[in-house]
Design a protein around this motif. Structure first.
Motif, PDB file in Angstrom:
ATOM      1  N   PRO A 209       0.827  -1.210   0.000  1.00  0.00           N
ATOM      2  CA  PRO A 209       0.000   0.000   0.000  1.00  0.00           C
ATOM      3  C   PRO A 209       0.857   1.254   0.000  1.00  0.00           C
ATOM      4  N   GLY A 210       0.345   2.289  -0.673  1.00  0.00           N
ATOM      5  CA  GLY A 210       1.059   3.551  -0.702  1.00  0.00           C
ATOM      6  C   GLY A 210       2.183   3.613  -1.717  1.00  0.00           C
ATOM      7  N   LYS A 211       2.344   2.558  -2.512  1.00  0.00           N
ATOM      8  CA  LYS A 211       3.397   2.557  -3.521  1.00  0.00           C
ATOM      9  C   LYS A 211       3.076   3.589  -4.597  1.00  0.00           C
ATOM     10  N   ARG A 212       4.047   4.409  -4.972  1.00  0.00           N
ATOM     11  CA  ARG A 212       3.787   5.483  -5.919  1.00  0.00           C
ATOM     12  C   ARG A 212       3.509   4.932  -7.313  1.00  0.00           C
ATOM     13  N   TRP A 213       2.743   5.717  -8.081  1.00  0.00           N
ATOM     14  CA  TRP A 213       2.393   5.308  -9.438  1.00  0.00           C
ATOM     15  C   TRP A 213       3.604   5.401 -10.340  1.00  0.00           C
ATOM     16  N   MET A 214       3.778   4.382 -11.194  1.00  0.00           N
ATOM     17  CA  MET A 214       4.893   4.379 -12.134  1.00  0.00           C
ATOM     18  C   MET A 214       4.362   4.022 -13.515  1.00  0.00           C
ATOM     19  N   ILE A 215       5.056   4.504 -14.543  1.00  0.00           N
ATOM     20  CA  ILE A 215       4.616   4.272 -15.905  1.00  0.00           C
ATOM     21  C   ILE A 215       4.643   2.794 -16.268  1.00  0.00           C
ATOM     22  N   SER A 216       5.430   2.007 -15.526  1.00  0.00           N
ATOM     23  CA  SER A 216       5.504   0.559 -15.787  1.00  0.00           C
ATOM     24  C   SER A 216       4.166  -0.135 -15.548  1.00  0.00           C
ATOM     25  N   ARG A 217       3.257   0.524 -14.832  1.00  0.00           N
ATOM     26  CA  ARG A 217       1.938  -0.064 -14.594  1.00  0.00           C
ATOM     27  C   ARG A 217       1.114  -0.155 -15.868  1.00  0.00           C
ATOM     28  N   LEU A 218       1.517   0.584 -16.902  1.00  0.00           N
ATOM     29  CA  LEU A 218       0.799   0.539 -18.176  1.00  0.00           C
ATOM     30  C   LEU A 218       1.161  -0.708 -18.980  1.00  0.00           C
ATOM     31  N   VAL A 219       2.204  -1.415 -18.541  1.00  0.00           N
ATOM     32  CA  VAL A 219       2.677  -2.599 -19.262  1.00  0.00           C
ATOM     33  C   VAL A 219       2.146  -3.859 -18.575  1.00  0.00           C
ATOM     34  N   PRO A 220       1.497  -4.767 -19.311  1.00  0.00           N
ATOM     35  CA  PRO A 220       1.032  -6.019 -18.700  1.00  0.00           C
ATOM     36  C   PRO A 220       2.229  -6.863 -18.240  1.00  0.00           C
ATOM     37  N   LYS A 221       2.075  -7.529 -17.085  1.00  0.00           N
ATOM     38  CA  LYS A 221       3.181  -8.306 -16.519  1.00  0.00           C
ATOM     39  C   LYS A 221       2.708  -9.680 -16.051  1.00  0.00           C
ATOM     40  N   ALA A 222       3.601 -10.657 -16.198  1.00  0.00           N
ATOM     41  CA  ALA A 222       3.292 -12.006 -15.722  1.00  0.00           C
ATOM     42  C   ALA A 222       3.177 -12.040 -14.201  1.00  0.00           C
ATOM     43  N   SER A 223       3.923 -11.155 -13.517  1.00  0.00           N
ATOM     44  CA  SER A 223       3.870 -11.131 -12.051  1.00  0.00           C
ATOM     45  C   SER A 223       2.475 -10.781 -11.556  1.00  0.00           C
ATOM     46  N   ARG A 224       1.749  -9.952 -12.312  1.00  0.00           N
ATOM     47  CA  ARG A 224       0.388  -9.601 -11.914  1.00  0.00           C
ATOM     48  C   ARG A 224      -0.555 -10.789 -12.093  1.00  0.00           C
ATOM     49  N   ILE A 225      -0.276 -11.631 -13.078  1.00  0.00           N
ATOM     50  CA  ILE A 225      -1.073 -12.849 -13.236  1.00  0.00           C
ATOM     51  C   ILE A 225      -0.877 -13.743 -12.022  1.00  0.00           C
ATOM     52  N   ALA A 226       0.375 -13.852 -11.563  1.00  0.00           N
ATOM     53  CA  ALA A 226       0.657 -14.656 -10.368  1.00  0.00           C
ATOM     54  C   ALA A 226      -0.044 -14.083  -9.142  1.00  0.00           C
ATOM     55  N   THR A 227      -0.065 -12.752  -9.032  1.00  0.00           N
ATOM     56  CA  THR A 227      -0.763 -12.112  -7.912  1.00  0.00           C
ATOM     57  C   THR A 227      -2.258 -12.376  -7.984  1.00  0.00           C
ATOM     58  N   THR A 228      -2.824 -12.289  -9.195  1.00  0.00           N
ATOM     59  CA  THR A 228      -4.243 -12.572  -9.387  1.00  0.00           C
ATOM     60  C   THR A 228      -4.575 -13.999  -8.979  1.00  0.00           C
ATOM     61  N   GLU A 229      -3.729 -14.949  -9.365  1.00  0.00           N
ATOM     62  CA  GLU A 229      -3.971 -16.351  -9.016  1.00  0.00           C
ATOM     63  C   GLU A 229      -3.881 -16.553  -7.507  1.00  0.00           C
ATOM     64  N   ARG A 230      -2.927 -15.896  -6.864  1.00  0.00           N
ATOM     65  CA  ARG A 230      -2.802 -16.045  -5.408  1.00  0.00           C
ATOM     66  C   ARG A 230      -3.986 -15.426  -4.687  1.00  0.00           C
ATOM     67  N   ALA A 231      -4.453 -14.274  -5.168  1.00  0.00           N
ATOM     68  CA  ALA A 231      -5.615 -13.636  -4.558  1.00  0.00           C
ATOM     69  C   ALA A 231      -6.842 -14.526  -4.699  1.00  0.00           C
ATOM     70  N   GLU A 232      -7.016 -15.108  -5.898  1.00  0.00           N
ATOM     71  CA  GLU A 232      -8.156 -16.005  -6.116  1.00  0.00           C
ATOM     72  C   GLU A 232      -8.045 -17.244  -5.237  1.00  0.00           C
ATOM     73  N   TYR A 233      -6.825 -17.756  -5.095  1.00  0.00           N
ATOM     74  CA  TYR A 233      -6.596 -18.936  -4.247  1.00  0.00           C
ATOM     75  C   TYR A 233      -7.021 -18.665  -2.810  1.00  0.00           C
ATOM     76  N   GLU A 234      -6.671 -17.489  -2.287  1.00  0.00           N
ATOM     77  CA  GLU A 234      -7.017 -17.153  -0.906  1.00  0.00           C
ATOM     78  C   GLU A 234      -8.521 -16.935  -0.738  1.00  0.00           C
TER      79      GLU A 234
END
Length: 247
Positions: A209-234
């Motif tokens: 939380p509180g992480k500043r916005w960066m332009i890299s957020r406009l790029v799709p990433k595999a790490s976000r897929i992993a985060t999505t899967e972990r969130a769904e798992y929980e």
């Protein structure tokens, strides 16, 4: 059998599993002239799900909600036990046991050792997990924890088992419960259900939380897929535990 069923269902409901099924079905239907319209819809939906997961929608939002439920461990709190729940683990005969411990488990052990070192009175470091327990013990020993301070629990298959098997040892006294921040809501609820008094010690945050916005957020990433899967798992884990009266 129930444990295996839970794992299989959870795997089938993961975003990549759904994308794969829809994509294969769409590709097969493309060869059938009558079903080409349906095939296009299936492939479009599969790509939409994949793109949303790669942008962390809604995975990052759900993960932040899970990880913000419990504050970091208050370092001034004295405890007689620090319980570390095992996480990721990959066995390989070729490498030492310390290298079997996954990233999440390693972060949990480090946090557990840190809290253990804060204690001025005698304190036990309890490492819990059927496969990962021995690997975590090796890491704890490498970090300087005396052997006599380590208690190993290797009979549990999941969080419910860990809470049940540790109940007699922990009693009603407060103790530090160390696990990944996203796993903490389910762990706290299950340990409290057993009449225990855990104090949350979350670690291994995926969405800070509180992480500043960066332009890299406009790029799709595999790490976000992993985060999505972990969130769904929980979320599925919380739902399953609620349906079985474990919370």
């Amino acid at each position: 059998m129930v444990f295996l069923f839970k794992k299989v269902v959870g795997f089938c409901l993961m975003p990549l599993s759904i994308v794969l099924v829809l994509g294969i079905a769409g590709a097969v239907l493309l060869w059938l002239r009558r079903w080409q319209r349906g095939a296009k819809w299936l492939i479009t939906v599969a790509l939409a799900i994949l793109l949303m997961a790669a942008y962390g929608i809604p995975g990052n939002w759900v993960m932040r909600a899970l990880e913000s439920r419990h504050a970091p461990f208050p370092d001034s709190t004295p405890v007689s036990h620090v319980v570390v729940l095992g996480g990721g683990y990959t066995y390989s005969w070729y490498v030492p046991e310390r290298n079997h411990v996954g990233t999440s488990s390693l972060a949990r052990v480090v946090e557990g050792v840190r809290i253990h070192r804060l204690q001025t009175a005698p304190c036990k470091l309890v490492l819990s997990g059927s496969a990962v327990g021995q690997g975590m013990k090796v890491v704890a020993l490498d970090l300087g924890v005396p052997t006599e301070d380590i208690v190993l629990e290797t009979e549990s298959a999941d969080t419910k088992d860990q809470a049940r098997l540790l109940r007699d040892m922990l009693g009603e006294a407060p103790f530090a419960l160390v696990t990944s921040a996203s796993h903490m809501p389910r762990s706290m609820a299950m340990f409290r259900k057993q009449g225990l008094a855990p104090i949350a010690a979350p670690t291994f945050y995926r969405c800070r939380p509180g992480k500043r916005w960066m332009i890299s957020r406009l790029v799709p990433k595999a790490s976000r897929i992993a985060t999505t899967e972990r969130a769904e798992y929980e979320v599925l884990g919380l739902l399953w535990a609620w349906l079985r009266g474990q919370l």
